[in-house]
Design a protein around this motif. Sequence first.
Motif, PDB file in Angstrom:
ATOM      1  N   UNK A 150       0.834  -1.215   0.000  1.00 44.13           N
ATOM      2  CA  UNK A 150       0.000   0.000   0.000  1.00 44.13           C
ATOM      3  C   UNK A 150       0.865   1.260   0.000  1.00 44.13           C
ATOM      4  N   UNK A 151       1.914   1.263   0.795  1.00 46.96           N
ATOM      5  CA  UNK A 151       2.800   2.434   0.821  1.00 46.96           C
ATOM      6  C   UNK A 151       3.593   2.531  -0.481  1.00 46.96           C
ATOM      7  N   UNK A 152       4.041   1.385  -0.975  1.00 47.13           N
ATOM      8  CA  UNK A 152       4.783   1.391  -2.253  1.00 47.13           C
ATOM      9  C   UNK A 152       3.906   1.946  -3.374  1.00 47.13           C
ATOM     10  N   UNK A 153       2.624   1.583  -3.359  1.00 45.89           N
ATOM     11  CA  UNK A 153       1.711   2.092  -4.397  1.00 45.89           C
ATOM     12  C   UNK A 153       1.559   3.604  -4.260  1.00 45.89           C
ATOM     13  N   UNK A 154       1.483   4.094  -3.031  1.00 45.64           N
ATOM     14  CA  UNK A 154       1.380   5.537  -2.814  1.00 45.64           C
ATOM     15  C   UNK A 154       2.598   6.266  -3.351  1.00 45.64           C
ATOM     16  N   UNK A 155       3.768   5.683  -3.138  1.00 48.36           N
ATOM     17  CA  UNK A 155       5.005   6.330  -3.602  1.00 48.36           C
ATOM     18  C   UNK A 155       5.093   6.298  -5.132  1.00 48.36           C
ATOM     19  N   UNK A 156       4.724   5.184  -5.715  1.00 43.78           N
ATOM     20  CA  UNK A 156       4.785   5.127  -7.190  1.00 43.78           C
ATOM     21  C   UNK A 156       3.777   6.091  -7.812  1.00 43.78           C
ATOM     22  N   UNK A 157       2.585   6.215  -7.202  1.00 42.44           N
ATOM     23  CA  UNK A 157       1.606   7.180  -7.719  1.00 42.44           C
ATOM     24  C   UNK A 157       2.149   8.598  -7.613  1.00 42.44           C
ATOM     25  N   UNK A 158       2.745   8.909  -6.469  1.00 37.14           N
ATOM     26  CA  UNK A 158       3.244  10.271  -6.228  1.00 37.14           C
ATOM     27  C   UNK A 158       4.368  10.625  -7.189  1.00 37.14           C
ATOM     28  N   UNK A 159       5.250   9.667  -7.417  1.00 36.60           N
ATOM     29  CA  UNK A 159       6.443   9.956  -8.213  1.00 36.60           C
ATOM     30  C   UNK A 159       6.248   9.700  -9.705  1.00 36.60           C
ATOM     31  N   UNK A 160       5.167   9.007 -10.051  1.00 32.64           N
ATOM     32  CA  UNK A 160       4.954   8.701 -11.458  1.00 32.64           C
ATOM     33  C   UNK A 160       5.818   7.569 -11.965  1.00 32.64           C
ATOM     34  N   UNK A 161       6.511   6.906 -11.050  1.00 32.62           N
ATOM     35  CA  UNK A 161       7.336   5.758 -11.465  1.00 32.62           C
ATOM     36  C   UNK A 161       6.423   4.543 -11.661  1.00 32.62           C
ATOM     37  N   UNK A 162       6.872   3.596 -12.493  1.00 31.75           N
ATOM     38  CA  UNK A 162       6.057   2.386 -12.627  1.00 31.75           C
ATOM     39  C   UNK A 162       6.598   1.243 -11.777  1.00 31.75           C
ATOM     40  N   UNK A 163       7.740   1.473 -11.112  1.00 36.18           N
ATOM     41  CA  UNK A 163       8.284   0.458 -10.211  1.00 36.18           C
ATOM     42  C   UNK A 163       9.270   1.144  -9.272  1.00 36.18           C
ATOM     43  N   UNK A 164       9.515   0.507  -8.137  1.00 33.07           N
ATOM     44  CA  UNK A 164      10.523   1.010  -7.207  1.00 33.07           C
ATOM     45  C   UNK A 164      11.679   0.011  -7.181  1.00 33.07           C
TER      46      UNK A 164
END
Length: 176
Positions: A151-165
């Motif tokens: 859930x947190x990883x999804x929040x970060x990817x949404x915020x940054x526009x990245x498709x993966x971390x």
Amino acid sequence: MAPRMANSEPIHIIGGGLAGSEAAWQAARTGAKVIIHEMRPQRMTDAHLTEGLAELVCSNSFRSDDHEHNAVGLLHEEMRRCDSLIIAAADKHALPAGGALAVDRDAFSATVTRAIEQHPNIAVERSEVAGLPPLEWSNVIIATGPLTSPALAAGITDLTGEDALAFFDAIGSDYS
Ligand SMILES: Cc1cc2nc3c(=O)[nH]c(=O)nc-3n(C[C@H](O)[C@H](O)[C@H](O)COP(=O)(O)OP(=O)(O)OC[C@H]3O[C@@H](n4cnc5c(N)ncnc54)[C@H](O)[C@@H]3O)c2cc1C
């Protein structure tokens, strides 16, 4: 430049692993109030087995402890001089490992957990931050490591526009 931290507000640290525990310790030593949000044991990762803070999930070695000839050893020594909780716990529970700093992982984690839980400036909340941190948190450190909850990883990817971390393992190419 003016510091962005609101000093009267606590520092929220998400993740009570090695990075989060050390960050909490160093901030608390300066007098800051700290809240660690650690999701275990409520929600476990795929690798952690305990609810202990600073649980080592793989190798129990912190690599070379040679501060004169090795960059990692030098970092250890710098951390010692900064009264690092992680290095103090590692030194206390060191196992014979040649020139490396290897530890008894259970005793190491127990020492870190006890020190954090007993520190008057640190509170530990055992719950997942399931998404980006609330906007009202003025000071936040995200220290959720390679096993950040989905859930947190999804929040970060949404915020940054990245498709993966990606997790950069600094020791991946050099185990000396
Ligand atoms: C399978 C595997 C093998 C590894 N092997 C090695 C190795 O051999 N040597 C090495 O140096 N490193 C290794 N690593 C990397 C190792 O994880 C890091 O070195 C180190 O643990 C990173 O510390 P950290 O504090 O960043 O993360 P961690 O120690 O993992 O701490 C992160 C904490 O955040 C918590 N958390 C995650 N998401 C949330 C959330 N949303 N809300 C609240 N809490 C949350 C987790 O429960 C965890 O306690 C390995 C990692 C993995 C996954």
